[in-house]
Design a protein around this motif. Structure first.
Motif, PDB file in Angstrom:
ATOM      1  N   ARG A   1      -7.256 -14.390   4.729  1.00 47.95           N
ATOM      2  CA  ARG A   1      -7.541 -12.266   3.838  1.00 47.95           C
ATOM      3  C   ARG A   1      -9.721 -12.341   4.001  1.00 47.95           C
ATOM      4  O   ARG A   1     -10.509 -13.120   3.609  1.00 47.95           O
ATOM      5  CB  ARG A   1      -7.315 -12.130   2.430  1.00 47.95           C
TER       6      ARG A   1
ATOM      7  N   TRP B   1       1.071  -1.109   0.410  1.00 48.06           N
ATOM      8  CA  TRP B   1       0.121   0.185  -0.121  1.00 48.06           C
ATOM      9  C   TRP B   1       1.120   1.270   0.178  1.00 48.06           C
ATOM     10  O   TRP B   1       0.968   2.556  -0.614  1.00 48.06           O
ATOM     11  CB  TRP B   1      -1.474   0.204   1.220  1.00 48.06           C
TER      12      TRP B   1
ATOM     13  N   TRP C   1      -3.963  -1.701   2.552  1.00 51.99           N
ATOM     14  CA  TRP C   1      -3.786  -0.691   4.293  1.00 51.99           C
ATOM     15  C   TRP C   1      -5.059  -2.006   5.420  1.00 51.99           C
ATOM     16  O   TRP C   1      -4.398  -2.223   5.988  1.00 51.99           O
ATOM     17  CB  TRP C   1      -5.033   0.321   3.897  1.00 51.99           C
ATOM     18  N   VAL C   2      -6.155  -2.867   4.648  1.00 50.20           N
ATOM     19  CA  VAL C   2      -7.050  -3.714   4.897  1.00 50.20           C
ATOM     20  C   VAL C   2      -5.830  -5.054   5.803  1.00 50.20           C
ATOM     21  O   VAL C   2      -6.255  -5.180   6.872  1.00 50.20           O
ATOM     22  CB  VAL C   2      -7.934  -3.607   3.307  1.00 50.20           C
ATOM     23  N   THR C   3      -4.879  -4.823   4.093  1.00 43.36           N
ATOM     24  CA  THR C   3      -4.051  -6.683   4.828  1.00 43.36           C
ATOM     25  C   THR C   3      -3.184  -6.246   5.461  1.00 43.36           C
ATOM     26  O   THR C   3      -3.309  -7.092   6.427  1.00 43.36           O
ATOM     27  CB  THR C   3      -4.261  -7.212   3.186  1.00 43.36           C
TER      28      THR C   3
ATOM     29  N   ARG D   1      -4.082  -4.392   8.069  1.00 47.04           N
ATOM     30  CA  ARG D   1      -4.278  -4.295   9.543  1.00 47.04           C
ATOM     31  C   ARG D   1      -4.921  -5.293  10.318  1.00 47.04           C
ATOM     32  O   ARG D   1      -5.655  -5.638  11.402  1.00 47.04           O
ATOM     33  CB  ARG D   1      -5.767  -2.684   9.374  1.00 47.04           C
TER      34      ARG D   1
ATOM     35  N   GLY E   1      -5.904   0.819  -0.769  1.00 49.04           N
ATOM     36  CA  GLY E   1      -7.085   0.316  -0.273  1.00 49.04           C
ATOM     37  C   GLY E   1      -6.653  -0.985   0.497  1.00 49.04           C
ATOM     38  O   GLY E   1      -6.967  -1.805   1.536  1.00 49.04           O
TER      39      GLY E   1
ATOM     40  N   GLU F   1     -14.073  -8.702   2.482  1.00 46.62           N
ATOM     41  CA  GLU F   1     -14.159  -6.697   2.075  1.00 46.62           C
ATOM     42  C   GLU F   1     -12.993  -7.056   0.868  1.00 46.62           C
ATOM     43  O   GLU F   1     -12.867  -6.045  -0.124  1.00 46.62           O
ATOM     44  CB  GLU F   1     -13.521  -6.576   3.229  1.00 46.62           C
ATOM     45  N   VAL F   2     -11.781  -7.269   1.004  1.00 48.55           N
ATOM     46  CA  VAL F   2     -10.294  -7.153   0.410  1.00 48.55           C
ATOM     47  C   VAL F   2     -10.816  -7.784  -0.566  1.00 48.55           C
ATOM     48  O   VAL F   2     -10.684  -6.992  -1.989  1.00 48.55           O
ATOM     49  CB  VAL F   2      -9.348  -7.573   0.722  1.00 48.55           C
TER      50      VAL F   2
END
Length: 186
Positions: A101, A34, A90-92, A94, A87, A104-105
């Motif tokens: 996984r 990211w 970043w989610v991954t 966190r 996006g 949402e990813v």
């Protein structure tokens, strides 16, 4: 700096970034994934802008198609990088260690990927129009500009992953820079 160098720079910077682009997004690569896409968000549209610049002052149908295709590339390909790069990365990053996984990813990739596909097809269209226009107007002197075609194809096929996509973006940069130099020279 000359117009040729400025026009080549975005593609060459992205080629260098491609060397560091992780092959896949996972717990170990998420931070680099990211953070690499944040400056990329600023540079990817500049590739389209450099292609548009080749048609500065022209309003003929060929110029309109080249500029519109370059614009679509700049917007849609940047959307891919913002969504799937920043996006999803970043989610991954966190996620708790060892967590699978989440859907949402996958959903972020499901949105970003088709937008990037539109962008990469637009880059291919721009490459064909730009190379064809320069060949018609400058004949053999424009031959190095044909490197736009394999460059855009490699980006379409491999994003900026090393080596194929990164080298493709480098070809786009070099060809754009050469054509900018040629256009200013004549």
């Amino acid at each position: 700096m000359t117009a040729g160098v400025l026009s080549a720079l975005p593609g060459l910077v992205l080629m260098a970034a491609g060397y560091f682009h992780p092959e896949s997004l996972n717990e170990m690569t998420a931070h680099r994934w990211w953070t690499l896409h944040v400056p990329g968000m600023l540079v990817f549209p500049l590739v389209g802008l450099a292609l548009m610049w080749l048609f500065k002052g022209r309003r003929d149908p060929v110029a309109v198609v080249a500029v519109l295709a370059s614009f679509v590339y700049a917007i849609f390909y940047n959307a891919l990088d913002i969504l799937s790069g920043i996006g999803a990365g970043w989610v991954t990053s966190r996620l708790p260690s060892g967590a699978p996984r989440p859907d949402e990813v996958r959903s972020i990739f499901a949105l970003g990927t088709p937008l990037g596909e539109i962008g990469s097809w637009a880059l291919l269209l721009a490459a064909v129009v730009v190379a064809g226009d320069f060949l018609l107007r400058h004949r053999l002197a424009a031959l190095p500009g044909v490197l736009l075609l394999p460059g855009a194809w490699l980006v379409h096929h491999d994003h900026i992953y090393w080596p194929g996509g990164a080298l493709g973006m480098g070809l786009v940069g070099v060809a754009t820079g050469y054509l900018a130099w040629l256009g200013r020279r004549s």
